[in-house]
Design a protein around this motif. Sequence first.
Motif, mmCIF file in Angstrom:
data_model
loop_
_atom_site.group_PDB
_atom_site.id
_atom_site.type_symbol
_atom_site.label_atom_id
_atom_site.label_comp_id
_atom_site.label_asym_id
_atom_site.label_seq_id
_atom_site.Cartn_x
_atom_site.Cartn_y
_atom_site.Cartn_z
ATOM 1 N N ASP A 249 47.706 -59.734 42.558
ATOM 2 C CA ASP A 249 46.260 -59.618 42.771
ATOM 3 C C ASP A 249 45.745 -58.237 42.389
ATOM 4 O O ASP A 249 44.638 -58.101 41.858
ATOM 5 N N PHE A 250 46.559 -57.198 42.649
ATOM 6 C CA PHE A 250 46.094 -55.835 42.381
ATOM 7 C C PHE A 250 46.050 -55.505 40.890
ATOM 8 O O PHE A 250 45.579 -54.446 40.492
ATOM 9 N N LEU A 251 46.542 -56.431 40.042
ATOM 10 C CA LEU A 251 46.582 -56.160 38.610
ATOM 11 C C LEU A 251 45.958 -57.309 37.814
ATOM 12 O O LEU A 251 46.296 -57.517 36.658
ATOM 13 N N SER A 252 45.051 -58.035 38.436
ATOM 14 C CA SER A 252 44.423 -59.176 37.785
ATOM 15 C C SER A 252 42.931 -58.932 37.592
ATOM 16 O O SER A 252 42.268 -58.369 38.461
ATOM 17 N N ASP A 253 42.433 -59.356 36.430
ATOM 18 C CA ASP A 253 40.986 -59.390 36.244
ATOM 19 C C ASP A 253 40.537 -60.852 36.267
ATOM 20 O O ASP A 253 41.293 -61.728 36.713
ATOM 21 N N THR A 254 39.359 -61.132 35.800
ATOM 22 C CA THR A 254 38.893 -62.506 35.622
ATOM 23 C C THR A 254 38.570 -62.700 34.152
ATOM 24 O O THR A 254 38.392 -61.728 33.396
ATOM 25 N N ALA A 255 38.490 -63.944 33.727
ATOM 26 C CA ALA A 255 38.206 -64.215 32.319
ATOM 27 C C ALA A 255 36.875 -63.590 31.908
ATOM 28 O O ALA A 255 36.789 -62.872 30.907
ATOM 29 N N GLN A 256 35.842 -63.850 32.696
ATOM 30 C CA GLN A 256 34.515 -63.315 32.359
ATOM 31 C C GLN A 256 34.460 -61.800 32.528
ATOM 32 O O GLN A 256 33.923 -61.094 31.674
ATOM 33 N N GLY A 257 35.030 -61.305 33.622
ATOM 34 C CA GLY A 257 35.006 -59.866 33.875
ATOM 35 C C GLY A 257 35.793 -59.089 32.838
ATOM 36 O O GLY A 257 35.362 -58.021 32.379
ATOM 37 N N GLY A 258 36.949 -59.618 32.460
ATOM 38 C CA GLY A 258 37.762 -58.948 31.453
ATOM 39 C C GLY A 258 37.057 -58.882 30.104
ATOM 40 O O GLY A 258 37.125 -57.877 29.394
ATOM 41 N N ALA A 259 36.366 -59.978 29.746
ATOM 42 C CA ALA A 259 35.631 -59.997 28.474
ATOM 43 C C ALA A 259 34.472 -59.000 28.497
ATOM 44 O O ALA A 259 34.238 -58.287 27.510
ATOM 45 N N ARG A 260 33.763 -58.936 29.635
ATOM 46 C CA ARG A 260 32.657 -57.973 29.735
ATOM 47 C C ARG A 260 33.169 -56.541 29.638
ATOM 48 O O ARG A 260 32.597 -55.705 28.929
ATOM 49 N N ASP A 261 34.245 -56.259 30.371
ATOM 50 C CA ASP A 261 34.816 -54.899 30.324
ATOM 51 C C ASP A 261 35.251 -54.535 28.908
ATOM 52 O O ASP A 261 35.041 -53.413 28.439
ATOM 53 N N THR A 262 35.897 -55.492 28.236
ATOM 54 C CA THR A 262 36.371 -55.239 26.877
ATOM 55 C C THR A 262 35.210 -54.950 25.937
ATOM 56 O O THR A 262 35.258 -53.993 25.140
ATOM 57 N N GLU A 263 34.160 -55.737 26.025
ATOM 58 C CA GLU A 263 33.013 -55.505 25.145
ATOM 59 C C GLU A 263 32.366 -54.155 25.427
ATOM 60 O O GLU A 263 31.982 -53.425 24.496
ATOM 61 N N ASP A 264 32.262 -53.785 26.688
ATOM 62 C CA ASP A 264 31.722 -52.465 27.043
ATOM 63 C C ASP A 264 32.579 -51.348 26.446
ATOM 64 O O ASP A 264 32.061 -50.355 25.917
ATOM 65 N N LEU A 265 33.895 -51.506 26.535
ATOM 66 C CA LEU A 265 34.808 -50.483 26.017
ATOM 67 C C LEU A 265 34.768 -50.406 24.497
ATOM 68 O O LEU A 265 34.861 -49.315 23.913
ATOM 69 N N ILE A 266 34.626 -51.550 23.838
ATOM 70 C CA ILE A 266 34.477 -51.546 22.376
ATOM 71 C C ILE A 266 33.253 -50.730 21.989
ATOM 72 O O ILE A 266 33.305 -49.869 21.093
ATOM 73 N N ARG A 267 32.158 -50.979 22.661
ATOM 74 C CA ARG A 267 30.916 -50.272 22.324
ATOM 75 C C ARG A 267 31.015 -48.780 22.635
ATOM 76 O O ARG A 267 30.398 -47.958 21.948
ATOM 77 N N ARG A 268 31.812 -48.439 23.640
ATOM 78 C CA ARG A 268 31.923 -47.038 24.039
ATOM 79 C C ARG A 268 32.897 -46.261 23.147
ATOM 80 O O ARG A 268 32.660 -45.086 22.867
ATOM 81 N N TRP A 269 33.975 -46.917 22.703
ATOM 82 C CA TRP A 269 35.052 -46.153 22.080
ATOM 83 C C TRP A 269 35.356 -46.513 20.632
ATOM 84 O O TRP A 269 35.885 -45.669 19.900
ATOM 85 N N HIS A 270 35.101 -47.716 20.185
ATOM 86 C CA HIS A 270 35.537 -48.110 18.841
ATOM 87 C C HIS A 270 34.772 -47.327 17.778
ATOM 88 O O HIS A 270 33.544 -47.296 17.773
ATOM 89 N N ASN A 271 35.518 -46.684 16.886
ATOM 90 C CA ASN A 271 34.949 -45.833 15.839
ATOM 91 C C ASN A 271 34.187 -44.635 16.390
ATOM 92 O O ASN A 271 33.347 -44.053 15.705
ATOM 93 N N HIS A 272 34.508 -44.261 17.625
ATOM 94 C CA HIS A 272 33.956 -43.028 18.204
ATOM 95 C C HIS A 272 34.938 -41.910 17.888
ATOM 96 O O HIS A 272 36.073 -41.918 18.368
ATOM 97 N N GLY A 273 34.527 -40.940 17.074
ATOM 98 C CA GLY A 273 35.491 -39.942 16.621
ATOM 99 C C GLY A 273 36.605 -40.627 15.848
ATOM 100 O O GLY A 273 36.354 -41.409 14.933
ATOM 101 N N ARG A 274 37.826 -40.367 16.245
ATOM 102 C CA ARG A 274 38.980 -40.990 15.586
ATOM 103 C C ARG A 274 39.585 -42.107 16.445
ATOM 104 O O ARG A 274 40.705 -42.551 16.199
ATOM 105 N N SER A 275 38.831 -42.592 17.415
ATOM 106 C CA SER A 275 39.314 -43.653 18.308
ATOM 107 C C SER A 275 39.003 -45.024 17.727
ATOM 108 O O SER A 275 37.929 -45.252 17.156
#
Length: 438
Positions: free
Chosen positions: A173-199
């Motif tokens: 339980d301490f290492l589980s996300d949800t399908a919807q929550g994981g997708a939202r987090d991933t999309e947020d992280l893509i927008r924050r980090w992908h092609n930012h500098g050399r990331s």
Amino acid sequence: MQTAHSSVQAYRGSLLYFHADPAFIEHAHAWHEDGLLVVEDGKIKAAGDYATLHASLPQGVQVQDYGGKILSPGFVDSHIHYPQTDMIASPSPGLLPWLQEYTFPTERSFEDPRHAATVAEFFLDELLRVGTTTAMVYCTVHPQSVDAFFTASEGRGLRMIAGKVLQDRNSPDFLSDTAQGGARDTEDLIRRWHNHGRSLYAITPRFAPTSTEEQMQLTGELARAYPDTFLQTHVSENEEECRWVKQLYPQARSYLDVYDRYGMMRPRSVFGHCIWLDQQDRARIAETKSAAAICPTSNLFLGSGLFDFEQADKAGMLMSLATDVGAGTSFSMLQTMNEAYKVARLKGSYLPAMRMFYLATLGAARSLHLEGTIGSFSAGNEADFIVLDPQATPLLARRTRLCDSLEETLFALALLGDDRVIAATYSGGRRVHARGQG
């Protein structure tokens, strides 16, 4: 450490880099025994013979002399877990119990961003110490683990690929996300980090058994929505794991087919291990321009099996070498080459040293669809390179003095080398590691 500036820098030594796969093309490498590497604004300006290039240097440029050493593009590690740094060399009878006993409890602590930041800094120190300038990195289920990693890598100006793990079943339980929550987090992280500098961002389902069909569906949708991102996961590592996947996804033709059904096979998708594949699987990897990350130290450590280089080559698969720390037992790509050579021999094939160095540089860049950015000394590439010392240890010095070919010297480095061989590491034209300093 050197600071970034716009002036030209020049480095003299023996230069080695590749323009093709030596398994298929004769003279696939460039070798300048007395060479000059010229860098400007963090990128390669020229590479060639010293006698030819030195007169073209701007007046006042001082040449860093690495005489007796080999300059190579930095190593690329295509599969590694930074949260598993502290559990490397943990004993276990196999993959699945190793995950339950060591991996999941260790990754729990990455909910604390301060802990994640501390491990990220140590992890990057280790990569640079062994000459790895780019890595494809698994974080944990926690978005803050991704933020900590990219904050640390961007602070050093490194070209890194990483992503938040997606896992919504068969996990604590301490290492589980949800399908919807994981997708939202991933999309947020893509927008924050992908092609930012050399990331660069990698969509990261841990492996099929720890994702529900809903999560797999949403992951495939993200892969299609963001085609220039990367995707990383595990496949066909362990026979017990393969049987488990068959139970969970009985409709799939094979373990790899599970990912294919959800649209995850495409350029920039990298599948770790790929041991228990069949011919149809290998053909599909080649057809989709996906890639295999070969993890020999991990596979030997967990008793998972032996990668089949011969069959992979017959299929035309893209592939590269990877450490897979923490199941892998070393951060060093040289030690990874050592084990890859032995795995190939046990499967009845042979890996020349030239091929192993290709797989850790240009071959990896091609697998990641980053040729023209990293992996060689072609003009315009980012100036990520390392300085290899063939006399780094008494044994290496004694052995390499007797070598009468480049292949023999590289083989000695691969079979006898470790972090001590890396005299210096450069990223974007800046020296970020020097042996014996800091």
